[in-house]
Design a protein around this motif. Structure first.
Motif, PDB file in Angstrom:
ATOM      1  N   GLU A 223      33.850  40.774  33.403  1.00 55.67           N
ATOM      2  CA  GLU A 223      33.459  39.867  34.482  1.00 55.67           C
ATOM      3  C   GLU A 223      31.945  39.711  34.547  1.00 55.67           C
ATOM      4  OE1 GLU A 223      35.236  41.634  37.912  1.00 55.67           O
ATOM      5  OE2 GLU A 223      37.244  40.920  37.415  1.00 55.67           O
ATOM      6  N   LYS A 224      31.241  40.817  34.350  1.00 53.51           N
ATOM      7  CA  LYS A 224      29.778  40.774  34.398  1.00 53.51           C
ATOM      8  C   LYS A 224      29.232  39.945  33.239  1.00 53.51           C
ATOM      9  CE  LYS A 224      25.783  43.827  34.805  1.00 53.51           C
ATOM     10  NZ  LYS A 224      25.333  45.211  34.828  1.00 53.51           N
ATOM     11  N   ALA A 225      29.806  40.100  32.045  1.00 54.59           N
ATOM     12  CA  ALA A 225      29.350  39.353  30.881  1.00 54.59           C
ATOM     13  C   ALA A 225      29.666  37.868  31.014  1.00 54.59           C
ATOM     14  CB  ALA A 225      29.996  39.905  29.605  1.00 54.59           C
ATOM     15  N   GLY A 226      30.785  37.533  31.661  1.00 52.41           N
ATOM     16  CA  GLY A 226      31.186  36.133  31.802  1.00 52.41           C
ATOM     17  C   GLY A 226      30.656  35.484  33.073  1.00 52.41           C
ATOM     18  N   ASN A 227      29.790  36.172  33.824  1.00 46.44           N
ATOM     19  CA  ASN A 227      29.242  35.661  35.091  1.00 46.44           C
ATOM     20  C   ASN A 227      30.352  35.213  36.052  1.00 46.44           C
ATOM     21  OD1 ASN A 227      26.549  36.139  34.477  1.00 46.44           O
ATOM     22  ND2 ASN A 227      26.344  34.153  33.454  1.00 46.44           N
ATOM     23  N   LYS A 228      31.419  35.984  36.092  1.00 49.39           N
ATOM     24  CA  LYS A 228      32.530  35.708  36.997  1.00 49.39           C
ATOM     25  C   LYS A 228      32.369  36.566  38.258  1.00 49.39           C
ATOM     26  CE  LYS A 228      35.776  34.610  33.311  1.00 49.39           C
ATOM     27  NZ  LYS A 228      37.037  34.969  32.673  1.00 49.39           N
ATOM     28  N   PRO A 229      33.133  36.261  39.313  1.00 54.25           N
ATOM     29  CA  PRO A 229      33.089  37.109  40.514  1.00 54.25           C
ATOM     30  C   PRO A 229      33.480  38.546  40.179  1.00 54.25           C
ATOM     31  CG  PRO A 229      34.273  35.076  40.958  1.00 54.25           C
ATOM     32  CD  PRO A 229      33.985  35.104  39.484  1.00 54.25           C
ATOM     33  N   LEU A 230      32.810  39.490  40.797  1.00 50.41           N
ATOM     34  CA  LEU A 230      32.978  40.900  40.439  1.00 50.41           C
ATOM     35  C   LEU A 230      34.131  41.551  41.209  1.00 50.41           C
ATOM     36  CD1 LEU A 230      29.207  41.874  40.347  1.00 50.41           C
ATOM     37  CD2 LEU A 230      30.680  41.265  38.439  1.00 50.41           C
ATOM     38  N   LYS A 231      35.345  41.085  40.932  1.00 53.93           N
ATOM     39  CA  LYS A 231      36.533  41.625  41.596  1.00 53.93           C
ATOM     40  C   LYS A 231      36.779  43.073  41.171  1.00 53.93           C
ATOM     41  CE  LYS A 231      41.492  40.914  41.865  1.00 53.93           C
ATOM     42  NZ  LYS A 231      42.627  40.154  41.337  1.00 53.93           N
ATOM     43  N   SER A 232      36.676  43.351  39.902  1.00 54.90           N
ATOM     44  CA  SER A 232      36.919  44.713  39.399  1.00 54.90           C
ATOM     45  C   SER A 232      35.845  45.680  39.881  1.00 54.90           C
ATOM     46  CB  SER A 232      36.970  44.721  37.873  1.00 54.90           C
ATOM     47  OG  SER A 232      38.051  43.941  37.425  1.00 54.90           O
ATOM     48  N   SER A 233      34.645  45.190  40.064  1.00 57.26           N
ATOM     49  CA  SER A 233      33.575  46.034  40.580  1.00 57.26           C
ATOM     50  C   SER A 233      33.915  46.512  41.993  1.00 57.26           C
ATOM     51  CB  SER A 233      32.265  45.256  40.574  1.00 57.26           C
ATOM     52  OG  SER A 233      31.237  46.016  41.133  1.00 57.26           O
ATOM     53  N   ARG A 234      34.449  45.610  42.808  1.00 56.85           N
ATOM     54  CA  ARG A 234      34.869  45.995  44.158  1.00 56.85           C
ATOM     55  C   ARG A 234      36.039  46.971  44.090  1.00 56.85           C
ATOM     56  NH1 ARG A 234      33.650  40.614  45.043  1.00 56.85           N
ATOM     57  NH2 ARG A 234      35.803  39.938  44.817  1.00 56.85           N
ATOM     58  N   GLN A 235      36.943  46.758  43.138  1.00 57.39           N
ATOM     59  CA  GLN A 235      38.080  47.676  42.979  1.00 57.39           C
ATOM     60  C   GLN A 235      37.605  49.076  42.601  1.00 57.39           C
ATOM     61  OE1 GLN A 235      40.578  45.761  40.095  1.00 57.39           O
ATOM     62  NE2 GLN A 235      41.764  44.665  41.669  1.00 57.39           N
ATOM     63  N   ILE A 236      36.607  49.148  41.736  1.00 59.04           N
ATOM     64  CA  ILE A 236      36.063  50.457  41.344  1.00 59.04           C
ATOM     65  C   ILE A 236      35.475  51.158  42.563  1.00 59.04           C
ATOM     66  CG2 ILE A 236      34.260  51.627  40.005  1.00 59.04           C
ATOM     67  CD1 ILE A 236      34.644  49.473  37.847  1.00 59.04           C
TER      68      ILE A 236
END
Length: 179
Positions: A156-169
């Motif tokens: 997600e970070k590489a693709g400049n997408k919303p950081l959904k997985s970051s919030r999950q972590i």
């Protein structure tokens, strides 16, 4: 007819032999103390109902604080003055100690959140090498689930997408820290 001095005045003991010290308090100091109690009352009025239950308040003071929470504008200022006046007649040390304890608990939670955010950022930046930093303090952490969340967050970070997985972590780390 002349008045005779009252004989009872002769029986009043003389305090010349005792070392009583009179402490004079300035008017400014009294005002500062009153303002400080008003600030304490305002701080109590900003607390929620759950927090007020943890502070040792009598029913009369609690009712005044709850009324101040419902009042807006000018009436609130007068109600806070009343609360300050009520606090002058009470021992405020237990109230201050309970309030400090609540503040400290909040500060500890904020510090924990900052620590977890930093750990999450290291996990995303460093990848699998940083997983051991999580496993050491939390041995019951699921390594496989954590690594898949890290992998998704890096994508997600590489693709400049919303950081959904970051919030999950972060939510997963918070759940680990609470348990």
């Amino acid at each position: 007819m002349t008045k005779q001095p009252d004989e009872r005045l002769d029986d009043v003991p003389d305090n010349q032999g005792e070392d009583e010290e009179i402490i004079w308090v300035s008017k400014s100091e009294i005002k500062r103390d009153a303002e400080e109690l008003k600030r304490l009352g305002a701080e109590l009025a900003h607390l929620g109902k759950n927090a007020l239950e943890k502070i040792p308040l009598d029913e009369e003071l609690l009712a005044a604080i709850e009324l101040a929470q419902r009042i807006k504008k000018e009436g609130r200022r007068r109600q806070l003055q009343l609360i300050g006046k009520m606090l002058r007649a009470r021992d405020v040390d237990p109230i201050r100690q309970a309030l400090d304890k609540l503040k400290n608990r909040h500060n500890q939670q904020v510090a924990l959140f900052y620590k977890l955010e930093a750990l999450r950022d290291r996990l995303i930046d460093q990848g699998y090498e940083a997983i051991n930093e999580v496993i050491a303090p939390y041995p019951h952490a699921d390594r496989q689930q954590l690594s898949s969340m890290i992998r998704n967050a890096q994508k997600e970070k590489a693709g400049n997408k919303p950081l959904k997985s970051s919030r999950q972590i972060f939510q997963y780390l918070r759940k680990l820290a609470e348990s």
